[in-house]
Design an enzyme around this catalytic site. Structure first.
Site, PDB file in Angstrom:
ATOM      1  N   ASN A 165      31.342  41.135   5.227  1.00 34.88           N
ATOM      2  CA  ASN A 165      31.244  39.837   4.541  1.00 34.88           C
ATOM      3  C   ASN A 165      30.687  39.953   3.116  1.00 34.88           C
ATOM      4  O   ASN A 165      30.991  39.145   2.251  1.00 34.88           O
ATOM      5  CB  ASN A 165      30.465  38.812   5.371  1.00 34.88           C
ATOM      6  CG  ASN A 165      29.026  39.175   5.566  1.00 34.88           C
ATOM      7  OD1 ASN A 165      28.651  40.338   5.478  1.00 34.88           O
ATOM      8  ND2 ASN A 165      28.207  38.191   5.848  1.00 34.88           N
TER       9      ASN A 165
ATOM     10  N   GLU B 119      19.258  44.355   9.581  1.00 35.08           N
ATOM     11  CA  GLU B 119      19.532  43.023   9.001  1.00 35.08           C
ATOM     12  C   GLU B 119      20.624  42.424   9.861  1.00 35.08           C
ATOM     13  O   GLU B 119      21.788  42.795   9.743  1.00 35.08           O
ATOM     14  CB  GLU B 119      20.005  43.152   7.545  1.00 35.08           C
ATOM     15  CG  GLU B 119      18.980  43.722   6.593  1.00 35.08           C
ATOM     16  CD  GLU B 119      17.857  42.752   6.264  1.00 35.08           C
ATOM     17  OE1 GLU B 119      17.945  41.576   6.667  1.00 35.08           O
ATOM     18  OE2 GLU B 119      16.880  43.180   5.643  1.00 35.08           O
TER      19      GLU B 119
ATOM     20  N   CYS C 281      25.398  35.414   6.796  1.00 34.94           N
ATOM     21  CA  CYS C 281      24.330  35.381   7.816  1.00 34.94           C
ATOM     22  C   CYS C 281      23.312  34.297   7.511  1.00 34.94           C
ATOM     23  O   CYS C 281      22.606  33.847   8.408  1.00 34.94           O
ATOM     24  CB  CYS C 281      23.646  36.737   7.866  1.00 34.94           C
ATOM     25  SG  CYS C 281      23.097  37.286   6.246  1.00 34.94           S
TER      26      CYS C 281
ATOM     27  N   GLU D 249      14.757  44.022   2.948  1.00 31.67           N
ATOM     28  CA  GLU D 249      15.470  44.635   1.828  1.00 31.67           C
ATOM     29  C   GLU D 249      15.207  43.789   0.588  1.00 31.67           C
ATOM     30  O   GLU D 249      15.024  42.576   0.686  1.00 31.67           O
ATOM     31  CB  GLU D 249      16.976  44.698   2.123  1.00 31.67           C
ATOM     32  CG  GLU D 249      17.287  45.669   3.256  1.00 31.67           C
ATOM     33  CD  GLU D 249      18.775  45.911   3.468  1.00 31.67           C
ATOM     34  OE1 GLU D 249      19.552  44.942   3.405  1.00 31.67           O
ATOM     35  OE2 GLU D 249      19.150  47.074   3.702  1.00 31.67           O
TER      36      GLU D 249
HETATM   37  P1  NAP Z   1      29.505  43.956  13.110  1.00 33.61           P
HETATM   38  O1  NAP Z   1      30.681  43.754  13.975  1.00 33.61           O
HETATM   39  O2  NAP Z   1      28.188  44.151  13.759  1.00 33.61           O
HETATM   40  O3  NAP Z   1      29.856  45.207  12.193  1.00 33.61           O
HETATM   41  C1  NAP Z   1      28.953  45.671  11.219  1.00 33.61           C
HETATM   42  C2  NAP Z   1      29.170  47.148  10.981  1.00 33.61           C
HETATM   43  O4  NAP Z   1      28.913  47.853  12.199  1.00 33.61           O
HETATM   44  C3  NAP Z   1      30.596  47.512  10.568  1.00 33.61           C
HETATM   45  O5  NAP Z   1      30.568  48.600   9.674  1.00 33.61           O
HETATM   46  C4  NAP Z   1      31.220  47.933  11.894  1.00 33.61           C
HETATM   47  O6  NAP Z   1      32.267  48.835  11.704  1.00 33.61           O
HETATM   48  C5  NAP Z   1      30.041  48.632  12.542  1.00 33.61           C
HETATM   49  N1  NAP Z   1      30.130  48.712  14.017  1.00 33.61           N
HETATM   50  C6  NAP Z   1      30.800  47.909  14.871  1.00 33.61           C
HETATM   51  N2  NAP Z   1      30.604  48.319  16.150  1.00 33.61           N
HETATM   52  C7  NAP Z   1      29.787  49.405  16.082  1.00 33.61           C
HETATM   53  C8  NAP Z   1      29.215  50.277  17.050  1.00 33.61           C
HETATM   54  N3  NAP Z   1      29.427  50.119  18.353  1.00 33.61           N
HETATM   55  N4  NAP Z   1      28.410  51.266  16.626  1.00 33.61           N
HETATM   56  C9  NAP Z   1      28.155  51.432  15.309  1.00 33.61           C
HETATM   57  N5  NAP Z   1      28.680  50.662  14.344  1.00 33.61           N
HETATM   58  C10 NAP Z   1      29.481  49.656  14.724  1.00 33.61           C
HETATM   59  O7  NAP Z   1      29.315  42.769  12.063  1.00 33.61           O
HETATM   60  P2  NAP Z   1      30.391  42.156  11.077  1.00 33.61           P
HETATM   61  O8  NAP Z   1      31.340  41.347  11.884  1.00 33.61           O
HETATM   62  O9  NAP Z   1      30.937  43.215  10.176  1.00 33.61           O
HETATM   63  O10 NAP Z   1      29.472  41.216  10.169  1.00 33.61           O
HETATM   64  C11 NAP Z   1      29.071  39.960  10.573  1.00 33.61           C
HETATM   65  C12 NAP Z   1      27.670  39.995  11.146  1.00 33.61           C
HETATM   66  O11 NAP Z   1      26.770  40.596  10.224  1.00 33.61           O
HETATM   67  C13 NAP Z   1      27.125  38.595  11.397  1.00 33.61           C
HETATM   68  O12 NAP Z   1      26.445  38.567  12.630  1.00 33.61           O
HETATM   69  C14 NAP Z   1      26.146  38.394  10.240  1.00 33.61           C
HETATM   70  O13 NAP Z   1      25.137  37.450  10.513  1.00 33.61           O
HETATM   71  C15 NAP Z   1      25.620  39.780  10.039  1.00 33.61           C
HETATM   72  N6  NAP Z   1      25.085  39.950   8.683  1.00 33.61           N
HETATM   73  C16 NAP Z   1      23.726  40.008   8.522  1.00 33.61           C
HETATM   74  C17 NAP Z   1      23.196  40.134   7.238  1.00 33.61           C
HETATM   75  C18 NAP Z   1      21.698  40.201   7.030  1.00 33.61           C
HETATM   76  O14 NAP Z   1      21.284  40.587   5.929  1.00 33.61           O
HETATM   77  N7  NAP Z   1      20.881  39.857   7.995  1.00 33.61           N
HETATM   78  C19 NAP Z   1      24.035  40.196   6.136  1.00 33.61           C
HETATM   79  C20 NAP Z   1      25.414  40.127   6.340  1.00 33.61           C
HETATM   80  C21 NAP Z   1      25.929  40.008   7.627  1.00 33.61           C
HETATM   81  P3  NAP Z   1      33.804  48.402  11.866  1.00 33.61           P
HETATM   82  O15 NAP Z   1      33.970  47.127  11.109  1.00 33.61           O
HETATM   83  O16 NAP Z   1      34.530  49.533  11.257  1.00 33.61           O
HETATM   84  O17 NAP Z   1      34.022  48.241  13.336  1.00 33.61           O
END
Ligand code: NAP
Length: 436
Positions: free
Chosen positions: A105, A203, A237, A415
């Site tokens: 995102n 995060e 997020c 961060e």
């Molecule tokens: P995600 O599905 O958790 O994926 C995040 C990262 O983790 C991607 O690089 C993904 O790779 C990788 N990943 C997925 N499954 C994994 C596994 N089993 N083991 C290790 N790595 C794995 O999250 P997203 O859909 O990309 O992002 C949305 C989420 O991020 C939301 O929940 C949002 O709230 C959160 N977010 C939090 C912050 C914060 O600062 N707190 C900021 C931005 C977003 P692939 O895509 O290659 O599978």
């Protein structure tokens, strides 16, 4: 899979001509030269509007600039010893090799928020961006090559997340994992990192309450709501997820908010006239539709939107109408599952005590917002909200110099700002016994 790791930390001399400051500033210059190209790469990769993408590039530049300067201030301490012949000091050293995993995102700035402090204090990093939108991170690595970062200091890996993450988490050479993404994946990584006891920064997901008290400036709150809810097509997020509006102003707020939503233009993110771009993927659209359907089945009303947009050129994208739901109740999924889309659910409340209890009654604790003109309430409510960040009459309380992060299941560590350096440093006590 095996990685060739550069296990040693790299040189972090920070004099005026010093390596870290100079390299970071060269990255800043290149990012600035390529600003528009990078913004377009982000929009093409994940759909957000070009305005939001430019904001992301600016914040990427700000991270490298800020940490170039802050790297000069990794201070230690001297501590009074408990024996006359001892001298005690505390030094702070880079934690070592860092594994970083980032989401789609904010595909560029989330990488920058990890790489800029880690490199500034002397860590080496392996980063894995989301395979959903990796290209802006690839562009950042082209810049690292252009400015001549030594081989092995930063390393980019792209591919299947499970296959990449597992060996990284098992590796004893990697001393830290910094992850931004969903709470679900964060928990997997915390478990996997336990065997080698890595330092962990998480995060994770959020479910921000946005509270409008009866004494608030309603127009200000409506504008704040539009900003907080619809930036990056609601895929942030820190997006407002539950909107609590006091009973006395509920109807007025709803009317003014509906008028503003109706003015928003949705479409191709590259078109300057659109404020809201495409969502990133089909599963995002499905989740939003499922939450809207669930709310309607349980008694909510759709005052605006509530459906996918498929007219004309929107047919081939992931466009969802900005949506206003009213008569929303706590048992609806939209009130406790992260939405990650352009849906604004309005919930009535009657008292400060009641709304604080409702706002805190969730496992997430990332960002929160409230609108009021009462200075006592400002302090009282800020202290009671169980969130890592609170915006008071401020829909975007985020800055490179401030700590960004959550409590409860929204994360571990911070961060940004000088707080962001701590996560990449170990604290070492040195006690020297001397001859008197
Ligand atoms: P995600 O599905 O958790 O994926 C995040 C990262 O983790 C991607 O690089 C993904 O790779 C990788 N990943 C997925 N499954 C994994 C596994 N089993 N083991 C290790 N790595 C794995 O999250 P997203 O859909 O990309 O992002 C949305 C989420 O991020 C939301 O929940 C949002 O709230 C959160 N977010 C939090 C912050 C914060 O600062 N707190 C900021 C931005 C977003 P692939 O895509 O290659 O599978």
């Amino acid at each position: 899979m095996e990685y060739k790791l550069r296990k040693k930390v790299h040189d972090t001399t920070v004099s005026e001509e010093g390596k870290v400051c100079a390299a970071h500033m060269r990255v800043v210059n290149k990012l600035t030269e390529k600003k528009e190209y990078l913004a377009q790469t982000i929009t093409k990769g994940m759909g957000k509007s070009i305005h939001n993408a430019r904001y992301e590039v600016n914040s990427t530049i700000a991270f490298f600039k800020w940490y170039a300067e802050e790297a000069r201030r990794v201070y230690g301490d001297t501590i009074p010893a408990s024996a006359a012949n001892k001298r005690m000091s505390v030094i702070r050293q880079p934690v070592g090799v860092v594994a970083a995993i980032t989401p789609w995102n904010f595909p560029l700035s989330m990488a920058a928020r990890k790489l800029s402090p880690a490199l500034a204090v002397g860590c080496t990093v392996i980063i894995k961006p989301s395979s959903e939108a990796p290209l802006s991170c690839v562009e950042l690595f082209k810049i690292f090559n252009e400015v001549g970062l030594p081989e092995g200091v930063v390393n980019l890996v792209i591919g299947k997340s499970g296959e990449i993450a597992e060996p990284l988490m098992k590796s004893k050479a990697i001393r830290k994992i910094s992850f931004t993404g969903s709470t679900e994946v964060g928990k997997i990584l915390i478990r996997q990192s336990a065997d080698t006891v890595k330092k962990v920064s998480m995060e994770l997901g959020g479910h921000a309450p946005f509270i409008v008290f009866e004494d608030a400036d309603i127009d200000l709150a409506v504008d704040g709501m539009i900003n907080s809810k619809f930036a990056s097509t609601g895929q942030q997020c820190v997006c407002a997820n539950r909107i609590y509006v006091h009973d006395d102003i509920y109807d007025d707020f709803t009317k003014r908010f509906q008028e503003k939503i109706a003015q928003l233009k949705v479409g191709n993110g590259l078109d300057e006239s659109n404020q809201i771009g495409s969502m990133t993927n089909e599963s995002g659209i499905e989740k939003v539709q499922y939450q809207v359907t669930d709310a309607v089945e349980k008694g909510a009303q759709v005052l605006y939107g509530g459906h996918r947009l498929t007219d004309g050129e929107l047919e081939n994208g992931y466009f969802y109408s900005p949506t206003l739901l009213v008569d929303v109740k706590e048992d609806m999924k939209v009130c406790f599952e992260e939405t990650f889309g352009p849906v604004a659910p309005l919930v009535r409340f009657h008292s400060e005590e009641e709304v604080i209890k409702k706002a805190n009654d969730i496992e997430f604790g990332l960002a929160s917002y409230f609108y009021t003109n009462d200075v006592s309430r400002t302090h009282r409510v800020s202290e009671k909200l169980e969130y890592g960040m609170v915006g008071v009459n401020d829909p975007a309380p985020f800055a490179v110099q401030g700590p960004f992060g959550g409590v409860k299941e929204s994360g571990l560590g911070r961060e940004g700002g000088y707080f962001g350096l701590d996560d990449y440093l170990e604290t070492k006590l040195v006690s020297v016994a001397i001859k008197l």
